[in-house]
Each structure stands twice: as structure tokens, then as C-alpha cells.
Design a protein around this motif. Sequence first.
Motif, PDB file in Angstrom:
ATOM      1  N   ALA A 177       0.501  -1.027  -0.043  1.00  0.00           N
ATOM      2  CA  ALA A 177       0.339  -0.290   0.219  1.00  0.00           C
ATOM      3  C   ALA A 177       1.002   1.318   0.225  1.00  0.00           C
ATOM      4  CB  ALA A 177      -0.869  -0.251   1.719  1.00  0.00           C
ATOM      5  N   ALA A 178       1.798   1.790   0.889  1.00  0.00           N
ATOM      6  CA  ALA A 178       2.928   2.195   0.868  1.00  0.00           C
ATOM      7  C   ALA A 178       3.090   2.773  -0.873  1.00  0.00           C
ATOM      8  CB  ALA A 178       4.180   2.275   2.144  1.00  0.00           C
ATOM      9  N   GLU A 179       3.504   1.341  -1.352  1.00  0.00           N
ATOM     10  CA  GLU A 179       4.013   1.867  -2.714  1.00  0.00           C
ATOM     11  C   GLU A 179       3.370   2.551  -3.655  1.00  0.00           C
ATOM     12  OE1 GLU A 179       5.659  -1.996  -3.773  1.00  0.00           O
ATOM     13  OE2 GLU A 179       7.313  -2.062  -1.988  1.00  0.00           O
ATOM     14  N   GLN A 180       1.939   1.992  -3.609  1.00  0.00           N
ATOM     15  CA  GLN A 180       0.643   2.017  -4.123  1.00  0.00           C
ATOM     16  C   GLN A 180       0.384   3.969  -4.064  1.00  0.00           C
ATOM     17  OE1 GLN A 180      -2.247  -0.260  -4.060  1.00  0.00           O
ATOM     18  NE2 GLN A 180      -1.312  -2.095  -4.857  1.00  0.00           N
ATOM     19  N   ILE A 181       1.269   4.265  -2.803  1.00  0.00           N
ATOM     20  CA  ILE A 181       0.657   5.364  -2.293  1.00  0.00           C
ATOM     21  C   ILE A 181       2.089   6.291  -3.125  1.00  0.00           C
ATOM     22  CG2 ILE A 181       0.777   6.898  -0.788  1.00  0.00           C
ATOM     23  CD1 ILE A 181      -1.140   5.485   1.027  1.00  0.00           C
ATOM     24  N   SER A 182       3.545   6.124  -3.220  1.00  0.00           N
ATOM     25  CA  SER A 182       4.188   6.589  -3.343  1.00  0.00           C
ATOM     26  C   SER A 182       4.715   7.149  -4.571  1.00  0.00           C
ATOM     27  CB  SER A 182       5.915   5.802  -2.815  1.00  0.00           C
ATOM     28  OG  SER A 182       6.071   5.862  -1.623  1.00  0.00           O
ATOM     29  N   ALA A 183       4.196   6.139  -5.836  1.00  0.00           N
ATOM     30  CA  ALA A 183       3.595   5.498  -7.525  1.00  0.00           C
ATOM     31  C   ALA A 183       2.311   6.830  -7.218  1.00  0.00           C
ATOM     32  CB  ALA A 183       3.074   4.899  -8.096  1.00  0.00           C
ATOM     33  N   LEU A 184       1.700   7.215  -6.564  1.00  0.00           N
ATOM     34  CA  LEU A 184       0.614   7.922  -7.139  1.00  0.00           C
ATOM     35  C   LEU A 184       0.690   9.937  -6.311  1.00  0.00           C
ATOM     36  CD1 LEU A 184      -2.890   5.678  -5.856  1.00  0.00           C
ATOM     37  CD2 LEU A 184      -1.534   5.956  -8.372  1.00  0.00           C
ATOM     38  N   TYR A 185       1.725   9.379  -5.500  1.00  0.00           N
ATOM     39  CA  TYR A 185       1.907  11.020  -5.618  1.00  0.00           C
ATOM     40  C   TYR A 185       2.366  12.174  -6.231  1.00  0.00           C
ATOM     41  CZ  TYR A 185       3.834  14.028  -2.215  1.00  0.00           C
ATOM     42  OH  TYR A 185       4.262  15.123  -1.439  1.00  0.00           O
ATOM     43  N   PRO A 186       3.220  11.411  -7.378  1.00  0.00           N
ATOM     44  CA  PRO A 186       2.832  12.545  -8.106  1.00  0.00           C
ATOM     45  C   PRO A 186       2.392  13.061  -8.851  1.00  0.00           C
ATOM     46  CG  PRO A 186       4.815  11.479  -8.277  1.00  0.00           C
ATOM     47  CD  PRO A 186       4.043  10.433  -7.470  1.00  0.00           C
ATOM     48  N   GLU A 187       1.435  12.627  -9.452  1.00  0.00           N
ATOM     49  CA  GLU A 187       0.247  12.390  -9.650  1.00  0.00           C
ATOM     50  C   GLU A 187      -0.569  13.256  -9.243  1.00  0.00           C
ATOM     51  OE1 GLU A 187      -3.007  12.473 -12.604  1.00  0.00           O
ATOM     52  OE2 GLU A 187      -1.042  12.005 -12.446  1.00  0.00           O
ATOM     53  N   ILE A 188      -0.817  13.295  -7.628  1.00  0.00           N
ATOM     54  CA  ILE A 188      -1.976  14.096  -6.751  1.00  0.00           C
ATOM     55  C   ILE A 188      -1.032  15.395  -7.115  1.00  0.00           C
ATOM     56  CG2 ILE A 188      -2.048  14.003  -4.481  1.00  0.00           C
ATOM     57  CD1 ILE A 188      -2.096  10.965  -3.935  1.00  0.00           C
ATOM     58  N   LEU A 189       0.497  15.364  -6.884  1.00  0.00           N
ATOM     59  CA  LEU A 189       0.713  16.798  -6.738  1.00  0.00           C
ATOM     60  C   LEU A 189       0.290  17.103  -8.688  1.00  0.00           C
ATOM     61  CD1 LEU A 189       4.481  16.319  -5.484  1.00  0.00           C
ATOM     62  CD2 LEU A 189       2.603  17.388  -3.878  1.00  0.00           C
ATOM     63  N   ARG A 190       0.366  16.951  -9.250  1.00  0.00           N
ATOM     64  CA  ARG A 190       0.066  17.655 -11.060  1.00  0.00           C
ATOM     65  C   ARG A 190      -1.554  17.842 -10.117  1.00  0.00           C
ATOM     66  NH1 ARG A 190      -2.812  16.628 -14.938  1.00  0.00           N
ATOM     67  NH2 ARG A 190      -3.663  14.513 -14.354  1.00  0.00           N
ATOM     68  N   LEU A 191      -2.206  17.138  -9.850  1.00  0.00           N
ATOM     69  CA  LEU A 191      -3.650  17.190  -9.649  1.00  0.00           C
ATOM     70  C   LEU A 191      -3.558  18.487  -9.095  1.00  0.00           C
ATOM     71  CD1 LEU A 191      -5.391  14.214  -9.282  1.00  0.00           C
ATOM     72  CD2 LEU A 191      -5.610  15.408 -11.664  1.00  0.00           C
ATOM     73  N   GLU A 192      -3.319  18.877  -7.818  1.00  0.00           N
ATOM     74  CA  GLU A 192      -3.284  19.934  -7.283  1.00  0.00           C
ATOM     75  C   GLU A 192      -3.080  20.928  -7.344  1.00  0.00           C
ATOM     76  OE1 GLU A 192      -0.671  18.777  -3.672  1.00  0.00           O
ATOM     77  OE2 GLU A 192      -2.472  17.742  -2.565  1.00  0.00           O
ATOM     78  N   ARG A 193      -1.991  21.299  -8.491  1.00  0.00           N
ATOM     79  CA  ARG A 193      -0.994  22.103  -8.898  1.00  0.00           C
ATOM     80  C   ARG A 193      -2.103  23.198 -10.204  1.00  0.00           C
ATOM     81  NH1 ARG A 193       3.336  19.106  -9.616  1.00  0.00           N
ATOM     82  NH2 ARG A 193       5.225  20.117  -8.281  1.00  0.00           N
ATOM     83  N   ALA A 194      -3.006  21.676 -10.496  1.00  0.00           N
ATOM     84  CA  ALA A 194      -3.788  22.031 -12.125  1.00  0.00           C
ATOM     85  C   ALA A 194      -4.832  22.745 -11.172  1.00  0.00           C
ATOM     86  CB  ALA A 194      -4.439  20.907 -12.473  1.00  0.00           C
ATOM     87  N   CYS A 195      -5.161  22.033 -10.292  1.00  0.00           N
ATOM     88  CA  CYS A 195      -6.616  22.681  -9.059  1.00  0.00           C
ATOM     89  C   CYS A 195      -6.310  24.009  -8.778  1.00  0.00           C
ATOM     90  CB  CYS A 195      -6.747  21.760  -7.874  1.00  0.00           C
ATOM     91  SG  CYS A 195      -8.144  22.641  -7.265  1.00  0.00           S
ATOM     92  N   ASP A 196      -5.090  24.695  -8.434  1.00  0.00           N
ATOM     93  CA  ASP A 196      -4.370  25.795  -7.825  1.00  0.00           C
ATOM     94  C   ASP A 196      -4.736  26.738  -9.195  1.00  0.00           C
ATOM     95  OD1 ASP A 196      -4.202  24.959  -5.432  1.00  0.00           O
ATOM     96  OD2 ASP A 196      -2.515  24.491  -5.292  1.00  0.00           O
ATOM     97  N   ALA A 197      -3.889  25.768 -10.172  1.00  0.00           N
ATOM     98  CA  ALA A 197      -4.554  27.275 -11.563  1.00  0.00           C
ATOM     99  C   ALA A 197      -6.005  27.399 -12.081  1.00  0.00           C
ATOM    100  CB  ALA A 197      -3.219  26.203 -12.939  1.00  0.00           C
ATOM    101  N   ALA A 198      -6.979  26.344 -11.610  1.00  0.00           N
ATOM    102  CA  ALA A 198      -8.188  26.717 -12.517  1.00  0.00           C
ATOM    103  C   ALA A 198      -8.721  27.462 -11.285  1.00  0.00           C
ATOM    104  CB  ALA A 198      -8.677  25.406 -12.449  1.00  0.00           C
ATOM    105  N   ILE A 199      -8.185  27.505 -10.286  1.00  0.00           N
ATOM    106  CA  ILE A 199      -8.877  28.487  -9.138  1.00  0.00           C
ATOM    107  C   ILE A 199      -8.278  29.991  -9.515  1.00  0.00           C
ATOM    108  CG2 ILE A 199      -9.432  28.957  -7.428  1.00  0.00           C
ATOM    109  CD1 ILE A 199      -9.388  25.694  -5.798  1.00  0.00           C
ATOM    110  N   ALA A 200      -7.606  29.666  -9.118  1.00  0.00           N
ATOM    111  CA  ALA A 200      -6.446  31.347  -9.776  1.00  0.00           C
ATOM    112  C   ALA A 200      -6.671  32.008 -10.823  1.00  0.00           C
ATOM    113  CB  ALA A 200      -5.119  31.395  -9.886  1.00  0.00           C
ATOM    114  N   ALA A 201      -7.554  31.025 -11.991  1.00  0.00           N
ATOM    115  CA  ALA A 201      -8.327  31.463 -13.416  1.00  0.00           C
ATOM    116  C   ALA A 201      -9.245  32.382 -13.354  1.00  0.00           C
ATOM    117  CB  ALA A 201      -7.305  30.812 -14.814  1.00  0.00           C
ATOM    118  N   GLN A 202      -9.864  31.360 -12.409  1.00  0.00           N
ATOM    119  CA  GLN A 202     -11.055  32.134 -12.239  1.00  0.00           C
ATOM    120  C   GLN A 202     -11.484  33.543 -11.129  1.00  0.00           C
ATOM    121  OE1 GLN A 202     -13.523  29.047 -10.164  1.00  0.00           O
ATOM    122  NE2 GLN A 202     -15.768  30.024 -10.379  1.00  0.00           N
ATOM    123  N   GLU A 203     -10.589  33.642 -10.404  1.00  0.00           N
ATOM    124  CA  GLU A 203     -10.224  34.446  -9.787  1.00  0.00           C
ATOM    125  C   GLU A 203     -10.057  35.944 -10.082  1.00  0.00           C
ATOM    126  OE1 GLU A 203      -7.507  33.468  -6.513  1.00  0.00           O
ATOM    127  OE2 GLU A 203      -9.686  32.936  -4.892  1.00  0.00           O
TER     128      GLU A 203
END
Length: 207
Positions: A177-203
Amino acid sequence: MTSITSTRAAARQLGLSDTALHKAERAGRITREADGSWDLEGIRRSLASTLTRKKSTKAAAWRDRVGAGDDVVRPVSAGGIASTRELGRQLGISHTALMKAERAGRIARGLDGRWDLEKVRAGLTTRPDPAERAPYGSRGPWAKPAQYFSKLDTDIIGPVRNIHTELEAARRALQRAAEQISALYPEILRLERACDAAIAAQERGNE
């Protein structure tokens, strides 16, 4: 003759309680006179004779129980010895030892209930057969046979091994489970950045 009508007064004169006089009257040890009075002298004689009989009866019973009547050493008769204490004196041992030997079956009385001195002496020279003992009694585990310890190993170490296997399986599942979370961590960071950019554009569009 001194006669008293009152039971309490008669008891007081005799130094007894009226209850004791009533009990003696019910037991038939004392009786009233024809006129219903108490004859003090007659009561004293009756109570004294009754007390003497009781004491002699108790003393005889005690002598029979403890063998006190066998204090005099008597010659052995042809019929044997009736008293265990006398037999012990003749043999130079205690009557308790004789009773133990009788319970163990080493000696026995005759059919008439008397002791044969020579048979008893011969029986005391024999020893009872030793009772067969189990090789292992109810002692500690250090006195148990080797198969006991093998069984102990199965009973205790077996469950411990099972627990170790279960713990090892759980550890491996957590590692996966820890290895799977580590593998998904970059994707989680990408999604967080995309979410932050969408919020900034909307503002910015709202301004």
C-alpha cells in the motif's frame, strides 16, 4: 424430714436451679411426696446416687475406649490376647503401630477376635509389597518425559508461528500500500497544481 412445697425454695435449699429439679422430676429421678411437697433429704440421696452411677458408667466407658484397664501385665493365655494395648506391651511396640499393621494387612485377629502373639510377631517381620508407582506423578514440568516437551512445543510454538505468519502477511500488505501511494504521489501533486491554476484563473476572470 424437711419438706418444702415450692420448687424454687427446694432448689435454693439444694443449691440447684428450679429447671434442674423439673428435669429430674420429668426423668423420674425424683418425685414429690403424696401431699405435693418436696423431701429435701430424699432428693439429695436420689441425685447423689444418680450422679454416682453416671460417673461409674463414664469411667467404665473411658477405660474400655483407651484400654486403661489393661495397665496390669497379664500372662498370655492359650486363647490369645484380647487387648491391643496388652499385645503392644508384650511385643514392646505401641498399639498405634499394631493398628497400622492391621490396616496394612500384615497382621490379623483370630476368628474369636483375639490376637495370637506368635502370629503377630511373625507378621510384623514381613513387609508389605511396595505399591506400584506411576513413572511420572503430579509433579512439575521438569519431571515430565521428553514427549511432554514435544507436545508443549506443538501447543505453544505452533500458535506463535501462526501469529508470526499473520503479522508478516499484514506487514507485506502495508508495504504494498505504501508503494502504491508513493507511485501515485506525483499524480496527486499534478492534480493539486492544476486545481490551484484553475482557481487562480477563475479569480482573475471575476476581476
